[in-house]
Design a protein around this motif. Structure first.
Motif, PDB file in Angstrom:
ATOM      1  N   ILE A 106       0.847  -1.201   0.000  1.00 23.98           N
ATOM      2  CA  ILE A 106       0.000   0.000   0.000  1.00 23.98           C
ATOM      3  C   ILE A 106       0.880   1.248   0.000  1.00 23.98           C
ATOM      4  O   ILE A 106       0.680   2.165  -0.796  1.00 23.98           O
ATOM      5  CB  ILE A 106      -0.969   0.004   1.205  1.00 23.98           C
ATOM      6  CG1 ILE A 106      -2.009  -1.102   1.049  1.00 23.98           C
ATOM      7  CG2 ILE A 106      -1.641   1.376   1.362  1.00 23.98           C
ATOM      8  CD1 ILE A 106      -2.868  -1.331   2.275  1.00 23.98           C
ATOM      9  N   GLU A 107       1.875   1.279   0.863  1.00 25.34           N
ATOM     10  CA  GLU A 107       2.769   2.430   0.907  1.00 25.34           C
ATOM     11  C   GLU A 107       3.508   2.598  -0.420  1.00 25.34           C
ATOM     12  O   GLU A 107       3.672   3.718  -0.920  1.00 25.34           O
ATOM     13  CB  GLU A 107       3.770   2.302   2.058  1.00 25.34           C
ATOM     14  CG  GLU A 107       4.657   3.516   2.205  1.00 25.34           C
ATOM     15  CD  GLU A 107       5.608   3.432   3.388  1.00 25.34           C
ATOM     16  OE1 GLU A 107       6.185   4.476   3.729  1.00 25.34           O
ATOM     17  OE2 GLU A 107       5.792   2.337   3.958  1.00 25.34           O
ATOM     18  N   THR A 108       3.912   1.484  -1.010  1.00 21.88           N
ATOM     19  CA  THR A 108       4.600   1.540  -2.304  1.00 21.88           C
ATOM     20  C   THR A 108       3.684   2.107  -3.382  1.00 21.88           C
ATOM     21  O   THR A 108       4.089   2.955  -4.178  1.00 21.88           O
ATOM     22  CB  THR A 108       5.095   0.142  -2.702  1.00 21.88           C
ATOM     23  OG1 THR A 108       6.018  -0.318  -1.709  1.00 21.88           O
ATOM     24  CG2 THR A 108       5.774   0.154  -4.054  1.00 21.88           C
ATOM     25  N   ALA A 109       2.430   1.656  -3.414  1.00 25.66           N
ATOM     26  CA  ALA A 109       1.480   2.116  -4.435  1.00 25.66           C
ATOM     27  C   ALA A 109       1.167   3.603  -4.286  1.00 25.66           C
ATOM     28  O   ALA A 109       1.070   4.333  -5.275  1.00 25.66           O
ATOM     29  CB  ALA A 109       0.192   1.298  -4.367  1.00 25.66           C
ATOM     30  N   VAL A 110       1.012   4.081  -3.062  1.00 22.12           N
ATOM     31  CA  VAL A 110       0.727   5.503  -2.830  1.00 22.12           C
ATOM     32  C   VAL A 110       1.952   6.338  -3.184  1.00 22.12           C
ATOM     33  O   VAL A 110       1.833   7.409  -3.766  1.00 22.12           O
ATOM     34  CB  VAL A 110       0.287   5.749  -1.365  1.00 22.12           C
ATOM     35  CG1 VAL A 110       0.147   7.237  -1.084  1.00 22.12           C
ATOM     36  CG2 VAL A 110      -1.005   5.011  -1.066  1.00 22.12           C
ATOM     37  N   GLY A 111       3.135   5.851  -2.844  1.00 22.95           N
ATOM     38  CA  GLY A 111       4.373   6.529  -3.181  1.00 22.95           C
ATOM     39  C   GLY A 111       4.927   7.382  -2.055  1.00 22.95           C
ATOM     40  O   GLY A 111       4.302   7.565  -1.011  1.00 22.95           O
ATOM     41  N   ALA A 112       6.105   7.910  -2.306  1.00 18.65           N
ATOM     42  CA  ALA A 112       6.794   8.751  -1.319  1.00 18.65           C
ATOM     43  C   ALA A 112       6.139  10.128  -1.221  1.00 18.65           C
ATOM     44  O   ALA A 112       5.555  10.612  -2.179  1.00 18.65           O
ATOM     45  CB  ALA A 112       8.261   8.899  -1.704  1.00 18.65           C
ATOM     46  N   ALA A 140       1.725  12.120  -4.144  1.00 17.68           N
ATOM     47  CA  ALA A 140       2.446  13.389  -3.997  1.00 17.68           C
ATOM     48  C   ALA A 140       1.868  14.496  -4.878  1.00 17.68           C
ATOM     49  O   ALA A 140       2.053  15.675  -4.583  1.00 17.68           O
ATOM     50  CB  ALA A 140       3.928  13.189  -4.305  1.00 17.68           C
ATOM     51  N   ASP A 141       1.103  14.125  -5.917  1.00 22.01           N
ATOM     52  CA  ASP A 141       0.488  15.144  -6.791  1.00 22.01           C
ATOM     53  C   ASP A 141      -0.651  15.892  -6.104  1.00 22.01           C
ATOM     54  O   ASP A 141      -1.121  16.908  -6.596  1.00 22.01           O
ATOM     55  CB  ASP A 141       0.007  14.521  -8.101  1.00 22.01           C
ATOM     56  CG  ASP A 141      -1.126  13.503  -7.941  1.00 22.01           C
ATOM     57  OD1 ASP A 141      -1.695  13.359  -6.830  1.00 22.01           O
ATOM     58  OD2 ASP A 141      -1.444  12.835  -8.946  1.00 22.01           O
ATOM     59  N   GLY A 142      -1.126  15.361  -4.968  1.00 15.04           N
ATOM     60  CA  GLY A 142      -2.201  16.012  -4.215  1.00 15.04           C
ATOM     61  C   GLY A 142      -3.580  15.854  -4.818  1.00 15.04           C
ATOM     62  O   GLY A 142      -4.549  16.408  -4.301  1.00 15.04           O
ATOM     63  N   THR A 143      -3.707  15.073  -5.901  1.00 20.16           N
ATOM     64  CA  THR A 143      -5.016  14.919  -6.547  1.00 20.16           C
ATOM     65  C   THR A 143      -5.467  13.466  -6.691  1.00 20.16           C
ATOM     66  O   THR A 143      -6.655  13.214  -6.813  1.00 20.16           O
ATOM     67  CB  THR A 143      -5.034  15.566  -7.946  1.00 20.16           C
ATOM     68  OG1 THR A 143      -4.036  14.953  -8.758  1.00 20.16           O
ATOM     69  CG2 THR A 143      -4.771  17.062  -7.857  1.00 20.16           C
ATOM     70  N   THR A 144      -4.546  12.516  -6.690  1.00 22.14           N
ATOM     71  CA  THR A 144      -4.901  11.106  -6.842  1.00 22.14           C
ATOM     72  C   THR A 144      -5.100  10.489  -5.465  1.00 22.14           C
ATOM     73  O   THR A 144      -4.131  10.208  -4.754  1.00 22.14           O
ATOM     74  CB  THR A 144      -3.811  10.343  -7.619  1.00 22.14           C
ATOM     75  OG1 THR A 144      -3.566  11.014  -8.851  1.00 22.14           O
ATOM     76  CG2 THR A 144      -4.237   8.908  -7.878  1.00 22.14           C
ATOM     77  N   CYS A 145      -6.376  10.287  -5.077  1.00 21.51           N
ATOM     78  CA  CYS A 145      -6.682   9.754  -3.742  1.00 21.51           C
ATOM     79  C   CYS A 145      -6.507   8.237  -3.720  1.00 21.51           C
ATOM     80  O   CYS A 145      -6.983   7.533  -4.614  1.00 21.51           O
ATOM     81  CB  CYS A 145      -8.112  10.128  -3.352  1.00 21.51           C
ATOM     82  SG  CYS A 145      -8.554   9.532  -1.707  1.00 21.51           S
ATOM     83  N   HIS A 146      -5.830   7.752  -2.677  1.00 23.83           N
ATOM     84  CA  HIS A 146      -5.602   6.321  -2.522  1.00 23.83           C
ATOM     85  C   HIS A 146      -6.238   5.736  -1.256  1.00 23.83           C
ATOM     86  O   HIS A 146      -6.583   4.560  -1.239  1.00 23.83           O
ATOM     87  CB  HIS A 146      -4.105   6.021  -2.486  1.00 23.83           C
ATOM     88  CG  HIS A 146      -3.417   6.218  -3.794  1.00 23.83           C
ATOM     89  ND1 HIS A 146      -3.569   5.356  -4.851  1.00 23.83           N
ATOM     90  CD2 HIS A 146      -2.582   7.188  -4.222  1.00 23.83           C
ATOM     91  CE1 HIS A 146      -2.846   5.769  -5.883  1.00 23.83           C
ATOM     92  NE2 HIS A 146      -2.242   6.893  -5.529  1.00 23.83           N
ATOM     93  N   LEU A 147      -6.362   6.523  -0.204  1.00 21.17           N
ATOM     94  CA  LEU A 147      -6.884   6.038   1.079  1.00 21.17           C
ATOM     95  C   LEU A 147      -7.811   7.092   1.674  1.00 21.17           C
ATOM     96  O   LEU A 147      -7.581   8.291   1.500  1.00 21.17           O
ATOM     97  CB  LEU A 147      -5.751   5.799   2.084  1.00 21.17           C
ATOM     98  CG  LEU A 147      -4.682   4.775   1.745  1.00 21.17           C
ATOM     99  CD1 LEU A 147      -3.458   4.977   2.618  1.00 21.17           C
ATOM    100  CD2 LEU A 147      -5.226   3.376   1.926  1.00 21.17           C
ATOM    101  N   GLN A 148      -8.819   6.635   2.395  1.00 19.40           N
ATOM    102  CA  GLN A 148      -9.686   7.563   3.123  1.00 19.40           C
ATOM    103  C   GLN A 148     -10.280   6.837   4.325  1.00 19.40           C
ATOM    104  O   GLN A 148     -10.323   5.612   4.365  1.00 19.40           O
ATOM    105  CB  GLN A 148     -10.798   8.116   2.225  1.00 19.40           C
ATOM    106  CG  GLN A 148     -11.817   7.096   1.787  1.00 19.40           C
ATOM    107  CD  GLN A 148     -12.912   7.690   0.911  1.00 19.40           C
ATOM    108  OE1 GLN A 148     -12.739   8.719   0.271  1.00 19.40           O
ATOM    109  NE2 GLN A 148     -14.064   7.041   0.891  1.00 19.40           N
ATOM    110  N   GLY A 149     -10.727   7.607   5.302  1.00 17.67           N
ATOM    111  CA  GLY A 149     -11.341   7.031   6.489  1.00 17.67           C
ATOM    112  C   GLY A 149     -11.814   8.125   7.423  1.00 17.67           C
ATOM    113  O   GLY A 149     -11.769   9.313   7.094  1.00 17.67           O
TER     114      GLY A 149
END
Length: 135
Positions: free
Chosen positions: A17-23, A90-99
């Protein structure tokens, strides 16, 4: 029978998950209910934005993965009651997680020191842990 995963598989799943979201992802804390999924349009008002550390989660262990480093901001973006979060690439627009967001001890997916934000207020995330299935 429910599918069961070994601890090694659960840890690998969480680390991916961390890898997919990125640095250096971007965390936005918002008012109101979360959208139906990370693919849905944003909802609510952004009360805080934090650029997370490059390595933002610790290595998974025992089927869980906790936040790493300091997640804080010296000045909230707007006034309002924090209710949900979204983590973007990091682009601030592609959402990967929410809660959900609650105050520390409130049982939310993410906890903060105070959910009543005032514009310019300092705040910090006090807890965030991902847990893999059947951990």
């Amino acid at each position: 029978m429910t599918i069961q995963l070994s601890t090694a598989v659960r840890n690998a799943l969480l680390d991916s998950i961390e890898t997919a979201v990125g640095a250096s992802p971007v965390l936005k804390i918002r008012t109101g209910a979360a959208p139906a999924s990370p693919a849905a349009a944003d909802s609510g008002t952004v009360v805080a934005t934090i650029a997370l550390p490059a390595d933002w989660m610790a290595n998974a262990s025992g089927g869980t993965k906790a936040m790493q480093g300091t997640w804080a901001d010296d000045a909230a973006d707007a006034s309002g009651t924090a209710a949900h979060y979204r983590i973007y690439a990091a682009d601030g627009t592609t959402c990967h997680l929410q809660g959900t967001v609650t105050a520390t001890g409130g049982g939310g997916d993410m906890t903060v020191d105070n959910t009543n934000f005032a514009a310019g207020q300092k705040f910090s995330v006090t807890g965030y842990t991902l847990t893999a299935p059947n951990a």
